[in-house]
Design an enzyme around this catalytic site. Sequence first.
Site, PDB file in Angstrom:
ATOM      1  N   ASN A   1       0.847  -1.190   0.000  1.00  0.00           N
ATOM      2  CA  ASN A   1       0.000   0.000   0.000  1.00  0.00           C
ATOM      3  C   ASN A   1       0.887   1.246   0.000  1.00  0.00           C
ATOM      4  O   ASN A   1       1.960   1.250   0.616  1.00  0.00           O
ATOM      5  CB  ASN A   1      -0.899   0.012   1.237  1.00  0.00           C
ATOM      6  CG  ASN A   1      -1.893  -1.138   1.231  1.00  0.00           C
ATOM      7  OD1 ASN A   1      -2.370  -1.536   0.174  1.00  0.00           O
ATOM      8  ND2 ASN A   1      -2.188  -1.680   2.399  1.00  0.00           N
TER       9      ASN A   1
ATOM     10  N   VAL B   1       0.844   2.525   8.155  1.00  0.00           N
ATOM     11  CA  VAL B   1       2.159   2.652   8.791  1.00  0.00           C
ATOM     12  C   VAL B   1       3.147   3.223   7.765  1.00  0.00           C
ATOM     13  O   VAL B   1       3.415   2.589   6.738  1.00  0.00           O
ATOM     14  CB  VAL B   1       2.647   1.280   9.314  1.00  0.00           C
ATOM     15  CG1 VAL B   1       4.043   1.414   9.911  1.00  0.00           C
ATOM     16  CG2 VAL B   1       1.675   0.716  10.351  1.00  0.00           C
TER      17      VAL B   1
ATOM     18  N   HIS C   1       6.517  -1.506   3.569  1.00  0.00           N
ATOM     19  CA  HIS C   1       6.329  -2.911   3.926  1.00  0.00           C
ATOM     20  C   HIS C   1       5.513  -3.600   2.856  1.00  0.00           C
ATOM     21  O   HIS C   1       4.740  -2.967   2.133  1.00  0.00           O
ATOM     22  CB  HIS C   1       5.647  -3.060   5.292  1.00  0.00           C
ATOM     23  CG  HIS C   1       4.346  -2.323   5.404  1.00  0.00           C
ATOM     24  ND1 HIS C   1       4.290  -0.960   5.654  1.00  0.00           N
ATOM     25  CD2 HIS C   1       3.062  -2.727   5.295  1.00  0.00           C
ATOM     26  CE1 HIS C   1       3.027  -0.577   5.692  1.00  0.00           C
ATOM     27  NE2 HIS C   1       2.250  -1.627   5.464  1.00  0.00           N
ATOM     28  N   MET C   2       5.692  -4.915   2.790  1.00  0.00           N
ATOM     29  CA  MET C   2       4.951  -5.752   1.848  1.00  0.00           C
ATOM     30  C   MET C   2       4.159  -6.770   2.644  1.00  0.00           C
ATOM     31  O   MET C   2       4.707  -7.434   3.528  1.00  0.00           O
ATOM     32  CB  MET C   2       5.953  -6.443   0.920  1.00  0.00           C
ATOM     33  CG  MET C   2       5.346  -7.358  -0.110  1.00  0.00           C
ATOM     34  SD  MET C   2       6.655  -8.066  -1.125  1.00  0.00           S
ATOM     35  CE  MET C   2       7.161  -6.619  -2.020  1.00  0.00           C
TER      36      MET C   2
HETATM   37  P1  5GP Z   1      -0.748  -0.764   5.885  1.00  0.00           P
HETATM   38  O1  5GP Z   1      -2.217  -0.475   5.974  1.00  0.00           O
HETATM   39  O2  5GP Z   1       0.097   0.396   6.367  1.00  0.00           O
HETATM   40  O3  5GP Z   1      -0.306  -1.293   4.552  1.00  0.00           O
HETATM   41  O4  5GP Z   1      -0.508  -1.976   6.861  1.00  0.00           O
HETATM   42  C1  5GP Z   1      -0.102  -1.852   8.170  1.00  0.00           C
HETATM   43  C2  5GP Z   1      -0.300  -3.197   8.830  1.00  0.00           C
HETATM   44  O5  5GP Z   1       0.434  -3.194  10.029  1.00  0.00           O
HETATM   45  C3  5GP Z   1      -1.750  -3.503   9.192  1.00  0.00           C
HETATM   46  O6  5GP Z   1      -2.162  -4.712   8.537  1.00  0.00           O
HETATM   47  C4  5GP Z   1      -1.719  -3.627  10.706  1.00  0.00           C
HETATM   48  O7  5GP Z   1      -2.572  -4.653  11.186  1.00  0.00           O
HETATM   49  C5  5GP Z   1      -0.259  -3.905  10.999  1.00  0.00           C
HETATM   50  N1  5GP Z   1       0.200  -3.415  12.279  1.00  0.00           N
HETATM   51  C6  5GP Z   1      -0.023  -2.174  12.822  1.00  0.00           C
HETATM   52  N2  5GP Z   1       0.572  -2.072  14.021  1.00  0.00           N
HETATM   53  C7  5GP Z   1       1.179  -3.272  14.246  1.00  0.00           C
HETATM   54  C8  5GP Z   1       1.964  -3.773  15.334  1.00  0.00           C
HETATM   55  O8  5GP Z   1       2.215  -3.101  16.340  1.00  0.00           O
HETATM   56  N3  5GP Z   1       2.424  -5.045  15.219  1.00  0.00           N
HETATM   57  C9  5GP Z   1       2.172  -5.818  14.116  1.00  0.00           C
HETATM   58  N4  5GP Z   1       2.682  -7.057  14.095  1.00  0.00           N
HETATM   59  N5  5GP Z   1       1.439  -5.369  13.072  1.00  0.00           N
HETATM   60  C10 5GP Z   1       0.957  -4.106  13.146  1.00  0.00           C
END
Ligand code: 5GP
Length: 115
Positions: free
Chosen positions: A88, A97, A101-102
């Site tokens: 994303n 975040v 990341h993938m």
């Molecule tokens: P994004 O929406 O930014 O692509 O994905 C962020 C991902 O990070 C989400 O799927 C969310 O559940 C995960 N995430 C957010 N905070 C944490 C955390 O503290 N630990 C872990 N393991 N995953 C997290």
Amino acid sequence: MSESCVFCRIIAGEIPGDFVHRDEEIVAFRDINPVASTHILLVPRDHIESVQSLLPEQADLVGRMVLRARELAEQEGIADRGYRLVVNCGSEGGQIVPHLHMHLIGGRKLDDRIG
Ligand code: 5GP
Ligand code: ZN
């Protein structure tokens, strides 16, 4: 490292993470809020904000993230059935975040339509 970044803090060991892979460049840990039985995040140790801030010389890093995701899919036993890799980018892209990341997602039939 960015003190305010949750992924930097997981990488630094300040917040626990369920790691499935660690090397000098890339770590992988299970998503805290999984959308499928396998939901792993592959994260470069360097705080790169998003695809938008990637430099040409970081192209190989992205390639290695994809190959590592394939290896983890094999370890998870989902490689033959198939899986999805998602990156994303930005607010409308659903990035929450701000550390590149993938997502490696699999273990069930995913929606044919993305988005
Ligand atoms: P994004 O929406 O930014 O692509 O994905 C962020 C991902 O990070 C989400 O799927 C969310 O559940 C995960 N995430 C957010 N905070 C944490 C955390 O503290 N630990 C872990 N393991 N995953 C997290
Ligand atoms: Zn970070």
